[in-house]
Design an enzyme around this catalytic site. Sequence first.
Site, mmCIF file in Angstrom:
data_model
loop_
_atom_site.group_PDB
_atom_site.id
_atom_site.type_symbol
_atom_site.label_atom_id
_atom_site.label_comp_id
_atom_site.label_asym_id
_atom_site.label_seq_id
_atom_site.Cartn_x
_atom_site.Cartn_y
_atom_site.Cartn_z
ATOM 1 C CG HIS A 99 21.994 20.364 28.112
ATOM 2 N ND1 HIS A 99 22.958 19.731 27.383
ATOM 3 C CD2 HIS A 99 21.389 21.231 27.246
ATOM 4 C CE1 HIS A 99 22.959 20.175 26.137
ATOM 5 N NE2 HIS A 99 22.002 21.093 26.039
ATOM 6 C CE1 TYR A 153 17.400 3.154 26.165
ATOM 7 C CE2 TYR A 153 18.336 3.282 28.359
ATOM 8 C CZ TYR A 153 17.455 2.700 27.464
ATOM 9 O OH TYR A 153 16.645 1.661 27.873
#
Length: 385
Positions: free
Chosen positions: A159, A262
């Site tokens: 990631h 988000y």
Amino acid sequence: MARIRENLMKPAALVAMLFSAPSLASAQQPAQFSTEKASVRVETLASGLDNPWSVEVMPDGAFIITELGGSLLIIRDGKASSPIGGVPKSARQGQGGLLDVALDPGFETNRTLFLSMAVADGSRYGTAIMRGMLSKDGKNLTGVKELFRMNKFTGKGQHFGSRIAIASDGSLFFGIGDRGERDRAQDMRDHAGSILHINPDGSIPADNPYKDGKTGLPEVWSKGHRNPQGIVIDPQNGQLLTVEHGARGGDEVNAPQPGLNYGWPVITYGKDYSGAEIGVGQAAEGYEQPLYYWDPSIAPGAIDVYHGAMFPQWEGDILVSALKYQLLARLERDESGKIVSEERLFEGEFGRIRDVKVAPDGAVLLVTDGDDGRLLRISAADKKS
């Protein structure tokens, strides 16, 4: 929603050439496919690439490509260059390595480009952004400067993000994932799990929501992102769009706004790989909903917005490359910009698709993943160019 699986013709084996350089020619005519709105052909421009990650079109029509292992190459007139010298050392660790390349809007005159990459600090790793100038002969990168380095390195190899989108004012947007430690995406003092925004010299833009550093890191634009590997700015309206990896389900398209959150890992449409629930559910006050999501995941690689003369029937659509199902997703939008349908193209035909880029002539470029990666060009079947 309807989908047509394209299965008319498989690409043939490719001709090797130039010794150790990637091979750059196909042994047969381009493959042709029927899609919902267009007949297309797909030709191989290069093969034998070593885990290619990103492609950009240079002003002279050549292609500049990153390879995850650390090489930056130019493909011009059917030939691949030797690796460009002077490229900063990246860390090939897990999903990390040399990641994105983005050309400055003034590249034709200033030769400036930007790179995102995983870098090492001993046995710890993180994401950095570099700037350099490509020599006129294309052989070396000079004047290299590190513009940004994330503030918390770890030994994990997942990631890292991270593609770069350049705004009309020259500033850079880029994403960094949660680095495999999901709670970092909600830490306002951590660059992980964020969309970030810096000026081309590395300074902080005046419109950043936390530019004073009091309630969040000054580079942070938005938070709550699991692993945003695709980012683009729609040149027609300036809208920033990202595509992000979910866990088991929950891949998302978002339009990150300054100072908004988000959701990851508080809300998500995915589950843990073990099957366990994550967070509080799919929605909660204070967290934004995606524009679109996939369940099951498609493992998105990159995102672009189609504007071009080659496929007027795709005008304004969002294109997303995918690794898991080895496809290109075309997301059709209505006049308000809402995503209303999805068409899946080339599923299983070319392998894992890492990057997608709309070329200046309206053709669509794809980069496939792996140690025999390819650069593909999609054009209209009734056009010879």
